[in-house]
Motif scaffolding. Structure first.
Motif, PDB file in Angstrom:
ATOM      1  N   PHE A  25       0.841  -1.206   0.000  1.00  0.00           N
ATOM      2  CA  PHE A  25       0.000   0.000   0.000  1.00  0.00           C
ATOM      3  C   PHE A  25       0.874   1.253   0.000  1.00  0.00           C
ATOM      4  N   ASP A  26       1.888   1.268   0.843  1.00  0.00           N
ATOM      5  CA  ASP A  26       2.824   2.400   0.863  1.00  0.00           C
ATOM      6  C   ASP A  26       3.611   2.487  -0.433  1.00  0.00           C
ATOM      7  N   LEU A  27       4.061   1.355  -0.929  1.00  0.00           N
ATOM      8  CA  LEU A  27       4.836   1.346  -2.173  1.00  0.00           C
ATOM      9  C   LEU A  27       4.012   1.881  -3.344  1.00  0.00           C
ATOM     10  N   ALA A  28       2.701   1.578  -3.340  1.00  0.00           N
ATOM     11  CA  ALA A  28       1.831   2.088  -4.399  1.00  0.00           C
ATOM     12  C   ALA A  28       1.729   3.607  -4.348  1.00  0.00           C
ATOM     13  N   HIS A  29       1.986   4.186  -3.179  1.00  0.00           N
ATOM     14  CA  HIS A  29       1.987   5.642  -3.020  1.00  0.00           C
ATOM     15  C   HIS A  29       3.379   6.240  -3.241  1.00  0.00           C
ATOM     16  N   LYS A  30       4.261   5.438  -3.829  1.00  0.00           N
ATOM     17  CA  LYS A  30       5.616   5.880  -4.188  1.00  0.00           C
ATOM     18  C   LYS A  30       6.476   6.187  -2.970  1.00  0.00           C
ATOM     19  N   ILE A  31       6.152   5.560  -1.834  1.00  0.00           N
ATOM     20  CA  ILE A  31       6.969   5.721  -0.633  1.00  0.00           C
ATOM     21  C   ILE A  31       7.903   4.518  -0.551  1.00  0.00           C
ATOM     22  N   PHE A 166       6.650  12.546   2.770  1.00  0.00           N
ATOM     23  CA  PHE A 166       5.480  12.199   1.957  1.00  0.00           C
ATOM     24  C   PHE A 166       4.332  13.188   2.136  1.00  0.00           C
ATOM     25  N   THR A 167       3.771  13.598   1.009  1.00  0.00           N
ATOM     26  CA  THR A 167       2.543  14.383   0.987  1.00  0.00           C
ATOM     27  C   THR A 167       1.564  13.673   0.073  1.00  0.00           C
ATOM     28  N   ASN A 168       0.389  13.368   0.589  1.00  0.00           N
ATOM     29  CA  ASN A 168      -0.577  12.611  -0.210  1.00  0.00           C
ATOM     30  C   ASN A 168      -1.345  13.541  -1.138  1.00  0.00           C
TER      31      ASN A 168
END
Length: 366
Positions: A25-31, A166-168
């Motif tokens: 889930f985090d990886l999908a957010h490029k984190i 990180f900024t969503n």
């Protein structure tokens, strides 16, 4: 004070939904929060410091000698090629005149695994080494646990940095729609909206929080950081260890009367927090289905996942798999992993929903 069972009481007899959220889930957010991201970043930072000063030392790695005669002078920017050359020397165990490389055996093991496999499960590798260490001496176990503690502290430091960066700015609606979709298999005209969404977050980061808030506006939603979080005061300290008490060799630990073997077994960490009790309260609140987002369902959490998947009130398990750019998916790998958590293989076949749609990938909002 309400009990966990009261807190998770079903609404209008609807089926509830347990949503397992993992690192994907985090990886999908490029984190960059995978174990491989962390361990390669850590080693790279050590080598950069060495190239600047001709010497680097911490509790896990020592590069070079604290001697001015070996001073390296870089007039320009340190390149990735410079860094990779040193890393190759360190982890191929080569020795170059004027330099020495001392690396903890645990760090060497997980770094080499990360490079050779393209990924690494530090918790699984720890337990594999722990089973070997117990056959030699208590000092081997103590040394391994010390290295594991050091890796854990560096991982937390790394994740805090990544979370702070990180900024969503993603459109969260596609994932919210998947979390809140109609319950599976209800075709008799009854209400298809889940009674409750219980987010079981395996991540230490807070990336999931805005999704839970939006879901809660239409369906009662709660989040439990089952392994603690970086916000330790709110969700408990990060739990980092191994959780497979079904392993055939685990029972042998009891016969050795060596408490050091249990230092990083997750069950002994869970009792220091309320998060596991929150999960148990949900499981006893009535029928539920399980959604899996970004979690490998590997054996590092087998004890817990077996308790969830084989629970008498678990109705279905739905995998939101990752679809890669080349069109391939990790659906089969996840089914293999989930299969390992079932003692009753017939129940596995009944509960796992056939392959459906992949996990929606976050896209930047317009």
């Amino acid at each position: 004070m309400p009990t966990p069972e009261m807190q998770h009481k079903k609404i209008l007899n609807r089926r509830n939904r347990l949503i397992i959220v993992g690192n994907g889930f985090d990886l999908a957010h490029k984190i960059e929060t995978s174990f491989k991201n962390f361990i390669t970043s850590y080693v790279t930072s050590c080598v950069k410091e060495f190239l600047k000063e001709s010497y680097f030392k911490d509790d896990l790695i020592e590069i070079g000698k604290p001697n001015p005669i070996y001073k390296i002078h870089y007039s320009g920017e340190i390149t990735s090629n410079d860094i990779n050359q040193v890393i190759d020397r360190i982890f191929s165990a080569k020795r170059e005149p004027g330099h020495e490389y001392k690396v903890s055996s645990f760090l060497r093991h997980i770094y080499v695994n990360a490079i050779n496999k393209g990924w690494v499960d530090i918790e699984y590798e720890y337990f594999s080494l722990l089973k070997k260490a117990k056959k030699f001496s208590s000092s081997n176990v103590i040394a391994l646990n010390k290295d594991f503690d050091l890796i854990k502290s560096k991982l937390i430091e790394y994740l805090k940095k990544k979370e702070g960066e990180f900024t969503n700015s993603f459109d969260i609606q596609p994932l919210v729609d998947s979390f809140c979709e109609d319950i599976y298999g209800e075709e008799d005209g009854s209400d298809q909206i889940p009674g409750e969404l219980f987010f079981l977050n395996f991540n230490y980061t807070n990336t999931l929080e805005p999704y839970v808030r939006v879901c809660n506006s239409s369906i009662p939603s709660t989040i439990t950081y089952i392994h603690g979080s970086l916000e330790m005061d709110k969700h408990g300290e990060p739990i980092f260890g191994y959780g497979d008490e079904l392993d055939s060799e685990y029972s042998l630990f009891e016969e050795l009367n060596e408490n050091e073997l249990y230092k990083h077994i997750k069950s002994f960490e869970y009792v220091s927090q309320n998060n596991y009790q929150n999960l148990l309260g949900f499981l006893e609140s009535g029928p539920f289905e399980v959604y899996v987002f970004g979690h490998s369902c590997g054996v590092s959490d087998r004890t817990m996942l077996n308790e969830i998947f084989e629970h008498q009130d678990c109705r279905y398990i739905k995998i939101f798999y990752h679809k890669k750019l080349d069109g391939s998916t990790d659906f089969k790998e996840k089914t293999y992993n989930i299969y390992r958590h079932f003692k009753d293989k017939g129940t596995f076949r009944k509960r796992l929903i056939p392959k459906g749609k992949p996990m929606p990938q976050p896209r930047y909002a317009d």
